[in-house]
Design a protein around this motif. Structure first.
Motif, PDB file in Angstrom:
ATOM      1  N   ASP A  34       0.849  -1.186   0.000  1.00 47.48           N
ATOM      2  CA  ASP A  34       0.000   0.000   0.000  1.00 47.48           C
ATOM      3  C   ASP A  34       0.887   1.239   0.000  1.00 47.48           C
ATOM      4  OD1 ASP A  34      -2.247  -1.563   0.096  1.00 47.48           O
ATOM      5  OD2 ASP A  34      -2.319  -1.571   2.286  1.00 47.48           O
ATOM      6  N   LEU A  35       0.709   2.041  -1.016  1.00 46.77           N
ATOM      7  CA  LEU A  35       1.455   3.284  -1.092  1.00 46.77           C
ATOM      8  C   LEU A  35       0.697   4.362  -0.335  1.00 46.77           C
ATOM      9  CD1 LEU A  35       2.531   3.229  -4.832  1.00 46.77           C
ATOM     10  CD2 LEU A  35       3.867   2.573  -2.854  1.00 46.77           C
ATOM     11  N   VAL A  36       1.435   5.152   0.377  1.00 44.45           N
ATOM     12  CA  VAL A  36       0.837   6.217   1.174  1.00 44.45           C
ATOM     13  C   VAL A  36       1.238   7.542   0.547  1.00 44.45           C
ATOM     14  CG1 VAL A  36       0.721   7.249   3.453  1.00 44.45           C
ATOM     15  CG2 VAL A  36       1.020   4.786   3.231  1.00 44.45           C
ATOM     16  N   SER A  37       0.250   8.357   0.260  1.00 48.26           N
ATOM     17  CA  SER A  37       0.554   9.643  -0.353  1.00 48.26           C
ATOM     18  C   SER A  37       1.009  10.639   0.707  1.00 48.26           C
ATOM     19  CB  SER A  37      -0.672  10.185  -1.089  1.00 48.26           C
ATOM     20  OG  SER A  37      -1.667  10.541  -0.156  1.00 48.26           O
ATOM     21  N   THR A  38       1.700  11.640   0.250  1.00 48.70           N
ATOM     22  CA  THR A  38       2.179  12.684   1.151  1.00 48.70           C
ATOM     23  C   THR A  38       1.014  13.425   1.786  1.00 48.70           C
ATOM     24  OG1 THR A  38       4.112  12.943  -0.256  1.00 48.70           O
ATOM     25  CG2 THR A  38       3.649  14.716   1.285  1.00 48.70           C
ATOM     26  N   GLN A  39      -0.040  13.653   0.994  1.00 49.50           N
ATOM     27  CA  GLN A  39      -1.201  14.371   1.523  1.00 49.50           C
ATOM     28  C   GLN A  39      -1.856  13.592   2.662  1.00 49.50           C
ATOM     29  OE1 GLN A  39      -0.757  14.481  -1.860  1.00 49.50           O
ATOM     30  NE2 GLN A  39      -0.471  16.661  -2.089  1.00 49.50           N
ATOM     31  N   SER A  40      -1.954  12.271   2.531  1.00 51.35           N
ATOM     32  CA  SER A  40      -2.604  11.498   3.588  1.00 51.35           C
ATOM     33  C   SER A  40      -1.773  11.504   4.866  1.00 51.35           C
ATOM     34  CB  SER A  40      -2.878  10.070   3.122  1.00 51.35           C
ATOM     35  OG  SER A  40      -1.668   9.384   2.882  1.00 51.35           O
ATOM     36  N   VAL A  41      -0.446  11.486   4.727  1.00 52.99           N
ATOM     37  CA  VAL A  41       0.413  11.543   5.910  1.00 52.99           C
ATOM     38  C   VAL A  41       0.298  12.912   6.573  1.00 52.99           C
ATOM     39  CG1 VAL A  41       2.813  11.502   6.693  1.00 52.99           C
ATOM     40  CG2 VAL A  41       2.013   9.799   5.060  1.00 52.99           C
ATOM     41  N   LEU A  42       0.313  13.962   5.761  1.00 57.18           N
ATOM     42  CA  LEU A  42       0.191  15.312   6.325  1.00 57.18           C
ATOM     43  C   LEU A  42      -1.170  15.535   6.964  1.00 57.18           C
ATOM     44  CD1 LEU A  42       1.978  17.452   3.581  1.00 57.18           C
ATOM     45  CD2 LEU A  42       2.821  16.830   5.851  1.00 57.18           C
ATOM     46  N   ALA A  43      -2.222  14.990   6.352  1.00 54.28           N
ATOM     47  CA  ALA A  43      -3.563  15.143   6.918  1.00 54.28           C
ATOM     48  C   ALA A  43      -3.665  14.413   8.253  1.00 54.28           C
ATOM     49  CB  ALA A  43      -4.608  14.612   5.942  1.00 54.28           C
ATOM     50  N   ALA A  44      -3.091  13.228   8.328  1.00 57.40           N
ATOM     51  CA  ALA A  44      -3.121  12.484   9.589  1.00 57.40           C
ATOM     52  C   ALA A  44      -2.318  13.203  10.664  1.00 57.40           C
ATOM     53  CB  ALA A  44      -2.582  11.073   9.377  1.00 57.40           C
ATOM     54  N   ASP A  45      -1.183  13.786  10.260  1.00 58.60           N
ATOM     55  CA  ASP A  45      -0.361  14.532  11.213  1.00 58.60           C
ATOM     56  C   ASP A  45      -1.093  15.780  11.684  1.00 58.60           C
ATOM     57  OD1 ASP A  45       2.011  14.991  12.681  1.00 58.60           O
ATOM     58  OD2 ASP A  45       2.642  16.479  11.181  1.00 58.60           O
ATOM     59  N   ARG A  46      -1.778  16.452  10.762  1.00 62.45           N
ATOM     60  CA  ARG A  46      -2.538  17.660  11.107  1.00 62.45           C
ATOM     61  C   ARG A  46      -3.688  17.314  12.054  1.00 62.45           C
ATOM     62  NH1 ARG A  46      -3.892  23.201   9.593  1.00 62.45           N
ATOM     63  NH2 ARG A  46      -5.585  23.554  11.043  1.00 62.45           N
ATOM     64  N   ALA A  47      -4.364  16.185  11.777  1.00 65.74           N
ATOM     65  CA  ALA A  47      -5.480  15.774  12.640  1.00 65.74           C
ATOM     66  C   ALA A  47      -4.975  15.471  14.045  1.00 65.74           C
ATOM     67  CB  ALA A  47      -6.179  14.558  12.044  1.00 65.74           C
ATOM     68  N   GLY A  48      -3.828  14.837  14.142  1.00 68.09           N
ATOM     69  CA  GLY A  48      -3.253  14.551  15.459  1.00 68.09           C
ATOM     70  C   GLY A  48      -2.885  15.825  16.199  1.00 68.09           C
TER      71      GLY A  48
END
Length: 132
Positions: A34-48
């Motif tokens: 599963d490839l993880v996009s940069t946007q999804s990582v940043l969104a998860a970090d922002r949500a945290g």
């Protein structure tokens, strides 16, 4: 003729076995990665970070005192914050950031009160007895 047929049968079988060996011996493809996009990582970090900011405000003694005075259960508030979607957490954190200094506590309490009230009216929770 029988001998020729025997040799050809043996050669045919040997050719089939030899040509199927590379397929059988070929390494299997790795399981789907599963490839993880940069946007999804940043969104998860922002949500945290948004949830952390909300929890920092709610952990303050003056905020907790005001919540208790309003009749709000602190465990219920923690559960509500944990159940917020990422978009809701971002919206709430943005609203808390925009509040002027000194009014942050009152605004935060008001925001928590409104969120609890709306979820109580919708029947998702049972915090306030006057909503029944």
């Amino acid at each position: 003729m029988k001998t020729l047929r025997a040799y050809l049968s043996t050669l045919l079988i040997a050719a089939l076995v030899i040509t199927s060996l590379p397929v059988a011996a070929a390494p299997t493809a790795p399981q789907s990665m599963d490839l993880v996009s940069t946007q999804s990582v940043l969104a998860a970090d922002r949500a945290g970070a948004d949830r952390e900011r909300i929890n920092e405000i709610l952990a303050r003694a003056d905020v907790q005192d005001q919540l208790v005075k309003q009749g709000v259960d602190l465990d219920e508030v923690e559960a509500r914050v944990a159940s917020l979607s990422d978009a809701e957490a971002q919206q709430m954190a943005d609203q808390l950031e925009q509040l002027p200094a000194g009014a942050g506590v009152v605004g935060a309490l008001f925001a928590v009160f409104i969120i609890l009230l709306v979820t109580d009216i919708l029947g998702l929770t049972d915090v306030y007895p006057f909503t029944r």
